[in-house]
Design a protein around this motif. Sequence first.
Motif, short mmCIF file in Angstrom:
data_model
loop_
_atom_site.label_atom_id
_atom_site.label_comp_id
_atom_site.label_asym_id
_atom_site.label_seq_id
_atom_site.Cartn_x
_atom_site.Cartn_y
_atom_site.Cartn_z
N PHE A 285 0.84 -1.20 0.00
CA PHE A 285 0.00 0.00 0.00
C PHE A 285 0.88 1.25 0.00
O PHE A 285 0.66 2.17 -0.79
CB PHE A 285 -0.94 0.01 1.22
CG PHE A 285 -1.68 1.30 1.36
CD1 PHE A 285 -2.90 1.49 0.71
CD2 PHE A 285 -1.17 2.35 2.10
CE1 PHE A 285 -3.57 2.71 0.80
CE2 PHE A 285 -1.83 3.56 2.20
CZ PHE A 285 -3.04 3.73 1.55
N VAL B 90 2.69 1.89 -3.34
CA VAL B 90 1.77 2.33 -4.39
C VAL B 90 1.28 3.75 -4.10
O VAL B 90 1.28 4.62 -4.98
CB VAL B 90 0.60 1.33 -4.53
CG1 VAL B 90 -0.49 1.86 -5.46
CG2 VAL B 90 1.12 -0.02 -5.03
N THR C 67 -10.21 9.62 -0.99
CA THR C 67 -9.43 9.24 -2.17
C THR C 67 -9.99 9.87 -3.44
O THR C 67 -9.24 10.34 -4.29
CB THR C 67 -9.39 7.70 -2.32
OG1 THR C 67 -8.79 7.15 -1.15
CG2 THR C 67 -8.62 7.27 -3.55
N TYR D 176 -0.12 6.69 -6.94
CA TYR D 176 -1.25 5.88 -7.42
C TYR D 176 -2.27 5.68 -6.29
O TYR D 176 -2.51 4.55 -5.85
CB TYR D 176 -0.75 4.53 -7.94
CG TYR D 176 0.20 4.65 -9.10
CD1 TYR D 176 -0.27 4.89 -10.39
CD2 TYR D 176 1.57 4.55 -8.90
CE1 TYR D 176 0.60 5.01 -11.46
CE2 TYR D 176 2.46 4.67 -9.96
CZ TYR D 176 1.97 4.89 -11.23
OH TYR D 176 2.83 5.02 -12.28
N GLU D 177 -2.88 6.79 -5.86
CA GLU D 177 -3.78 6.74 -4.71
C GLU D 177 -4.99 5.83 -4.95
O GLU D 177 -5.42 5.12 -4.05
CB GLU D 177 -4.25 8.14 -4.33
CG GLU D 177 -3.15 8.97 -3.71
CD GLU D 177 -3.63 10.35 -3.25
OE1 GLU D 177 -4.84 10.61 -3.26
OE2 GLU D 177 -2.76 11.15 -2.88
N ILE D 178 -5.53 5.84 -6.15
CA ILE D 178 -6.70 5.00 -6.44
C ILE D 178 -6.30 3.52 -6.40
O ILE D 178 -7.02 2.69 -5.85
CB ILE D 178 -7.34 5.40 -7.78
CG1 ILE D 178 -7.94 6.80 -7.64
CG2 ILE D 178 -8.41 4.38 -8.20
CD1 ILE D 178 -8.46 7.41 -8.92
N HIS D 179 -5.13 3.20 -6.94
CA HIS D 179 -4.64 1.82 -6.87
C HIS D 179 -4.37 1.43 -5.41
O HIS D 179 -4.63 0.28 -5.02
CB HIS D 179 -3.37 1.65 -7.70
CG HIS D 179 -3.62 1.78 -9.17
ND1 HIS D 179 -3.54 3.01 -9.81
CD2 HIS D 179 -3.95 0.87 -10.10
CE1 HIS D 179 -3.81 2.83 -11.08
NE2 HIS D 179 -4.07 1.56 -11.30
N ALA D 180 -3.85 2.37 -4.64
CA ALA D 180 -3.61 2.10 -3.22
C ALA D 180 -4.93 1.81 -2.51
O ALA D 180 -5.00 0.92 -1.65
CB ALA D 180 -2.90 3.29 -2.57
N TYR D 181 -5.99 2.53 -2.90
CA TYR D 181 -7.29 2.24 -2.31
C TYR D 181 -7.72 0.83 -2.69
O TYR D 181 -8.31 0.12 -1.87
CB TYR D 181 -8.35 3.27 -2.75
CG TYR D 181 -9.67 3.04 -2.05
CD1 TYR D 181 -9.84 3.44 -0.73
CD2 TYR D 181 -10.72 2.39 -2.68
CE1 TYR D 181 -11.03 3.19 -0.06
CE2 TYR D 181 -11.90 2.15 -2.02
CZ TYR D 181 -12.06 2.56 -0.72
OH TYR D 181 -13.23 2.29 -0.04
N GLY D 182 -7.41 0.39 -3.89
CA GLY D 182 -7.71 -0.99 -4.31
C GLY D 182 -7.00 -2.00 -3.41
O GLY D 182 -7.57 -3.04 -3.06
N ILE D 183 -5.77 -1.68 -3.01
CA ILE D 183 -5.03 -2.57 -2.10
C ILE D 183 -5.71 -2.59 -0.74
O ILE D 183 -5.84 -3.64 -0.11
CB ILE D 183 -3.56 -2.14 -2.01
CG1 ILE D 183 -2.89 -2.40 -3.36
CG2 ILE D 183 -2.83 -2.86 -0.87
CD1 ILE D 183 -1.55 -1.76 -3.53
#
Length: 167
Positions: free
Chosen positions: A18, A21, A134, A26-33
């Motif tokens: 997290f 990323v 986010t 890549y905050e949106i990808h981090a939210y995915g994590i």
Amino acid sequence: MNVPNILTVSRFLLIPVFLLVFFNGYEIHAYGILLLAGITDVIDGYLARKHHLVTELGSMLDPLADKLMMITVIISLLVAGEIPWLVAAIFFFRDASMIIGSAFFHFRGKKTVPANALGKMTTFMYYLAVLLITFDLPYNVEFFTFVVAFSFLTSIVYMFQFKKIND
């Protein structure tokens, strides 16, 4: 180690992922994590209860993994300037108190309070608050502030339950 405990341990491993990323923009990808961590939390709890795989280790590691992931997320949002210092400080005080208190009583042989519906709702609300932040949606900080305040209610309920099962 059983499957639910392995899933719990995987959440610890998702924390540095997290961070990597998130701080690479890549905050949106981090939210995915973060969502992946939340999904593993739901799955490990379900499997542990359904297949009678609840262990003392899992009961202790599961909430710790959740708290450390959320602390990581909140620190990241704070460093990124997305949330106010005061609200973050109150969040950290509450979570640090819960972690230290749980460890203190665990090592003194006290029983651990299992997660309850109010605690699960609070966790869901934190995920929702992070989602709002986010995606920079309206009232994101206000909702996060509400969730931090609401989490104190959850803590009070846990304290009463702790007292009840350890009397």
